[in-house]
Design an enzyme around this catalytic site. Sequence first.
Site, PDB file in Angstrom:
ATOM      1  N   GLU A 117       0.839  -1.224   0.000  1.00 35.40           N
ATOM      2  CA  GLU A 117       0.000   0.000   0.000  1.00 35.40           C
ATOM      3  C   GLU A 117       0.861   1.256   0.000  1.00 35.40           C
ATOM      4  OE1 GLU A 117      -2.858  -0.784  -0.648  1.00 35.40           O
ATOM      5  OE2 GLU A 117      -3.102  -2.769   0.203  1.00 35.40           O
ATOM      6  N   GLY A 118       1.977   1.176  -0.694  1.00 38.88           N
ATOM      7  CA  GLY A 118       2.906   2.315  -0.728  1.00 38.88           C
ATOM      8  C   GLY A 118       3.962   2.140   0.336  1.00 38.88           C
TER       9      GLY A 118
END
Lengths: 596, 596
Positions: B441-442
């Site tokens: 998620e980053g």
Amino acid sequence: MPSYKAPVRDTRFVLEEVLDIGQYAALPGFGELTPELMNSILEEGARFTEEVLQPLNQTGDRSGCTRDANHAVTTPPGFKRAYHQFIEAGWGGLSGDPAYGGQGLPHVISTAFEEYLISANMAFSMYPGLTLGAIAAITAVGSDEQKALYLPPMVAGRWTGTMNLTEAHCGTDLGLLRTRAEPAPDGSYRLTGTKIFISAGEHDLSENIIHLVLARIPGSPESVKGISLFIVPKFLVNPDGSLGPRNAVTCGALEEKMGIHGNATCVMNYEGATGFLVGERDKGLRAMFIMMNAARLGVGLQGLAISEVATQNAANYARDRLQGRALGGVKNLQGPADPIIVHPDVRRMLMTARAFNEGARALALWGALQVDLAHLAPAPEARQDAEDLIGLLTPVIKAYFTDQGYFNATNAQQCFGGHGYVRDWGMEQFVRDARIAMVYEGTNGVQALDLVGRKLAAHGGRALRLFLREVTTAVENARKTPATAEAAETLGCALADLQGATGWLMRSALTRPEQAGAASTPYLYLLALVALGHVWLRMLVVAERKLAEGGESAFHANKRITAHYFFRHALPETAVHRARVEVGADPVMALAAEDF
Amino acid sequence: MPSYKAPVRDTRFVLEEVLDIGQYAALPGFGELTPELMNSILEEGARFTEEVLQPLNQTGDRSGCTRDANHAVTTPPGFKRAYHQFIEAGWGGLSGDPAYGGQGLPHVISTAFEEYLISANMAFSMYPGLTLGAIAAITAVGSDEQKALYLPPMVAGRWTGTMNLTEAHCGTDLGLLRTRAEPAPDGSYRLTGTKIFISAGEHDLSENIIHLVLARIPGSPESVKGISLFIVPKFLVNPDGSLGPRNAVTCGALEEKMGIHGNATCVMNYEGATGFLVGERDKGLRAMFIMMNAARLGVGLQGLAISEVATQNAANYARDRLQGRALGGVKNLQGPADPIIVHPDVRRMLMTARAFNEGARALALWGALQVDLAHLAPAPEARQDAEDLIGLLTPVIKAYFTDQGYFNATNAQQCFGGHGYVRDWGMEQFVRDARIAMVYEGTNGVQALDLVGRKLAAHGGRALRLFLREVTTAVENARKTPATAEAAETLGCALADLQGATGWLMRSALTRPEQAGAASTPYLYLLALVALGHVWLRMLVVAERKLAEGGESAFHANKRITAHYFFRHALPETAVHRARVEVGADPVMALAAEDF
């Protein structure tokens, strides 16, 4: 697949330009170590570790070791052949005693090689590494007969060694151990008990395995004062050195571990195994600590070595991986994106690791030189100074290097994004392998206690006073030169933090020992940073001098860049460690044990 | 084998005593959440996660997922049965929209449950977790028909969801993606391409899997502005909601990962798969970010949840394991040694984790409440404030919580000594599982850039100003009361560090964007510590009031102890983060890329 390139140029910088080991040419071993021999050892060591051992690292992790129905353990594919190449080339005996077939070179050069060895294949490196520890113990406390019988094949690497301390219910607290050694009529002993976590405990690399085992002789005190050290060979050894019958020691199981799968971590069952007392009865712990201290420096080196190889791979990946654009404007106009090394946060991780790696290498080699000087320096005061300094810094090197090794390996993995989490790239193996070094040979918390509880206090604080004096002198000298004044200033602040925290500790711990315990890890970090600052200042001074002389400009200019990163980014952390020391034990101890 | 006990009392403290969620009873969903219902959800959630899911965690790691010749994926033993129990009990739909069969309860209560779910079995929790993300995206940008068709079975958990962003050559930089979506005559699309790292991409838990896939329609810009979002069901869905033919999407391989082995991380091959555009053409990234923001808070929660369960096990072990004696005198006279929890350095690790866990729980639940209020608060200003605050703190929660989760899991493992490194005790699994949360998620570096590059700057810095105002008010109020004055003073110093670093950033980054990049991670840490300090001050104020009123003294007295540990040990770290911000980009950027 990960790659590795031994940092020969940087090793040479430390040995030749910073430590100037040429100045010790009059000492035994140092004289033989001509610049030519040193370079050929480093270059050959680089080639061997890069080409022979590194390619076996990832496959070793995948295959692991296996144990068959007869309790025999097989190392991963390729390990046996590589080990034979290793001993044939004489790598195990670099600093071995010539009296037993070693090459008699200084510890400082074998330490340089060991870094490469670990970077290339940490699991493999532990087989010869543990042998060195066993050799050290036998050398220190063994009888002449024992030395003559066991050391030559161990120095040659035909036999390997182990350390057997831990039992399921006791690791740190060896006073609790239950392995018994019953005297036999012939003067030998029969050992019975189970040891766990025995690295290289059983394997197929060597003709024999010499176990050094802690056990209690009936009637000895039920404490650390009742522990003796024994030699328990896998195959008993005839007086002529040939192998006799198989001894009653077997590998009961292989531990399933987080990492270092290529090393056989064994449960060892002693079932009336024949053992021979080494050194004095009930003084086994002292002998074991001789091994342990050498081993702790070796474990510290593991932290550095894994950090180095992980960082190399992260830097390579960061130069190749195209993703996003530089904040300051496109850097790779022809490509679909810029390499991620343009991103400051990626560089922050790489520079943090680089500043550690280069500083730690210098400190590790400086430490190895102290080990040499503690034995070889002509003046007794010089020997004592060296011994004091390395005694003080052994727990620091062990704990700080391994914490940072794990941290940097984790950051190196982070540079790979999701690719770092999958096995193929090999980055997660570095993290799993690095993790053990924070635990074995005494957890890092135990190192911190050793530092504040023993090393600081020994001889009225003599070692720390010497260390502080040396750093103070270095700061004062470097202050005078504009090119090194800023760094000296920063190190001066860090030194003041260390002095302040030390003063607080001296005043507070006397009345309440828990103060020392609560302060131990922050204090160790503080001392580690000052020690690294000290070697970084020495390196900066050398780099500035070489640059002023118009020497090899790129290398020395980069050294200056990395030095400044260390002084500006890493070193200011000392303030928070000092604050954590001086806040005292109350916040740590206030909660009742049952409320955790 | 590890154990888990959901921290229900602490969750209730945050929800009832700190956040006082009773005050929102007039809002939809909050009215239904009576204290009785809340308690029964927490108690039942605790029972379910402790008894059903936690026992499958270690076996799930060992067994992992398997893929057969037909590309079908089987989850670890017990997962399927547990998943059915999970959906039958309605756990997946706690805060689902009642229009689609959800229970319509506030996000804040489902977040409380999710923490337990992850602590008990992180790999399992990802199957329903990703479904929630997919539901959020369809809810936000799907057509009414799409919502009616897909949401009811997804809210019920009969169908699960996935997010398909990453390709081998692009993760962070989605503008590079190559998956194509060709328009078909019937208005649907044919998707072709390969996605990697797809969590829960294929498995045997649900009847259908709804993939949300980013792809480019021919003719769209070759950048992030040309990406559209598609629904690609594993089984096409007939208009009546029944399952139609198998779609041309298959799992090409399972990734071999460091951890979360119980979750199927898939390479997904789209070979002319039928997909349906969701939302507007070329606006797919915006839709994906709706999912992503919710997912980032969920990932932050993973950091907390693993830290919590790892700490619990470490504390249990530290109370049981007898080793050595207390520095201040023997504590366990009857035993052969004292439990290691007497050692200050063991406590230091446990208290550090505890102070994080309790603070992070409060901040996570406060954050979840902002998500609720951003939708439900009656006044538009209140909605905007809530949205500003959670927007600002989402990257902070994601990155800081996951970094600390990993750090605390590592420390918890450390408390076990060598036993932490072997598989049986389950501690090394927590570390391996926690590791992924820093990446997906980053990456945490991307979070830091999102913070300094977007969130700080948005609307002229409105969100940060609001945050600073709230902290300032809290500090000023707490200063007036002797019991909270010291903590307020410390938070005031941390706040000054944050304000100083922010001012520096505003002045410096405008002229040189690399300054923001170099400062991003230290700045995020600084903001995280102030945010945790803020919730800790709120908790301390509540605890002091309760203690003054003579309430439940043990719980609140312990809260005070842990608060003081946080303020004295953790918070002073802000100074070094500020120093690292203000040192600027030069030390980070000076080395040439080819010299790394």
